[in-house]
Enzyme design. Sequence first.
Site, PDB file in Angstrom:
ATOM      1  NE  ARG A 282      -3.118  -5.362   1.961  1.00  0.00           N
ATOM      2  CZ  ARG A 282      -3.741  -4.412   2.612  1.00  0.00           C
ATOM      3  NH1 ARG A 282      -3.735  -3.169   2.110  1.00  0.00           N
ATOM      4  NH2 ARG A 282      -4.369  -4.658   3.761  1.00  0.00           N
ATOM      5  CD  GLU A 311       3.632  -2.563   2.034  1.00  0.00           C
ATOM      6  OE1 GLU A 311       2.920  -2.102   1.130  1.00  0.00           O
ATOM      7  OE2 GLU A 311       3.214  -2.753   3.214  1.00  0.00           O
ATOM      8  CG  HIS A 330       0.876   0.144   3.501  1.00  0.00           C
ATOM      9  ND1 HIS A 330       0.802  -1.211   3.335  1.00  0.00           N
ATOM     10  CD2 HIS A 330      -0.413   0.571   3.519  1.00  0.00           C
ATOM     11  CE1 HIS A 330      -0.456  -1.598   3.255  1.00  0.00           C
ATOM     12  NE2 HIS A 330      -1.215  -0.526   3.357  1.00  0.00           N
TER      13      HIS A 330
END
Length: 366
Positions: A282, A311, A330
């Site tokens: 993360r 993000e 991601h």
Amino acid sequence: MTCLLYVRCVRRLWAPAPGYRLLKVANLHRSVHQLLHRKVMAEDKPWALISEVGEQGYFEDLADIIKRNFNVVCLKDFQQNPQLHGPKIQAVLLWNSFPTVEPSLLSLLPSLKVVANGGVGIDHLDVPYINSLGVKVTNTPGVVSNATADIGMALLLASARKVVEGHHIAVDPKTTHLPQCLMGDEVSESTLGIIGMGDIGYKIAQRGKGFDMKILYHNRNRRSVEDEQAVGATFCKNMDDLLKESDFVMLAVNLTPETTGLISHQQLSLMKPTATLVNVSRGRVVDQDALVKALQSGTIRAAALDVTYPEPLPRDHPLLGLPNVLITPHVGTNTYTTTSKIVQQMVDNAVAAVKGLPAPNEVKPK
């Protein structure tokens, strides 16, 4: 009304050419029966709230997995009429952390039995609060491990061997010769330090072994001797020792209060100036301001990140302008095989919870 229309249709069809008309009546009867059966089946399915179907949510084939077991309401439709949809929703299925599960939403879902998260991380969910409402929380461990380990090794290799830089040179219309100065770092027989040796971390170690890497790991709990021997891993009780010795440091921890900001100025200063930090956990596990300074000053050689915070990063964020940073958006679990497995596991968890059965992957508050 439906029955009256049916009778009228039969009467119109019943006159001349009785054999042909009888066949049409039989087919009509069968069609009506099938429609009624489908309606009953749809009414038997529980209702689930999802984000949306499309580019920002579930692809059609993934949504179909859900629709086999649930009637679905997309968030936009729900918001237009929460009084209509809210009382019948028994499951919320989260994809990329959406819909956002907050008290204002939960208060509109009196029949809710489960919040089924797609993925392992549940740092975006207040599990104790959700449980206090009598609602279960589930996640999807295991099925994400291979794909996440793959992206970790892909980032490591791409950064070490300057794959992206090489691609840009190869396709640049101005390129007239191949430069000899594009030198990367050796991966084979280098030292890989893994912080977080759960299922994903262990899969990373298996891949590292394939490159004859020396494997070090730091974890809350030491793995069994059999596990260590299978991948040739050495346990580092002190994380500092791992940071000092590793050529590549791979982060594969869950985000918790203890791991937030786990890698900051002090930890980065312990790493080799030739080392690379790889993060597939993360974004908030790393102090990004400290990382920027370490990359700009040469404290470490490079960083390869599949996760950031937030993000996406703001378009003027300094990480985006550094030549020694590789960032992917991601995509650790973004393969058709893995996403299908994730959605199926979400559905299995939700179906069990709605039926009052033990959910296979229920998350309990710690």
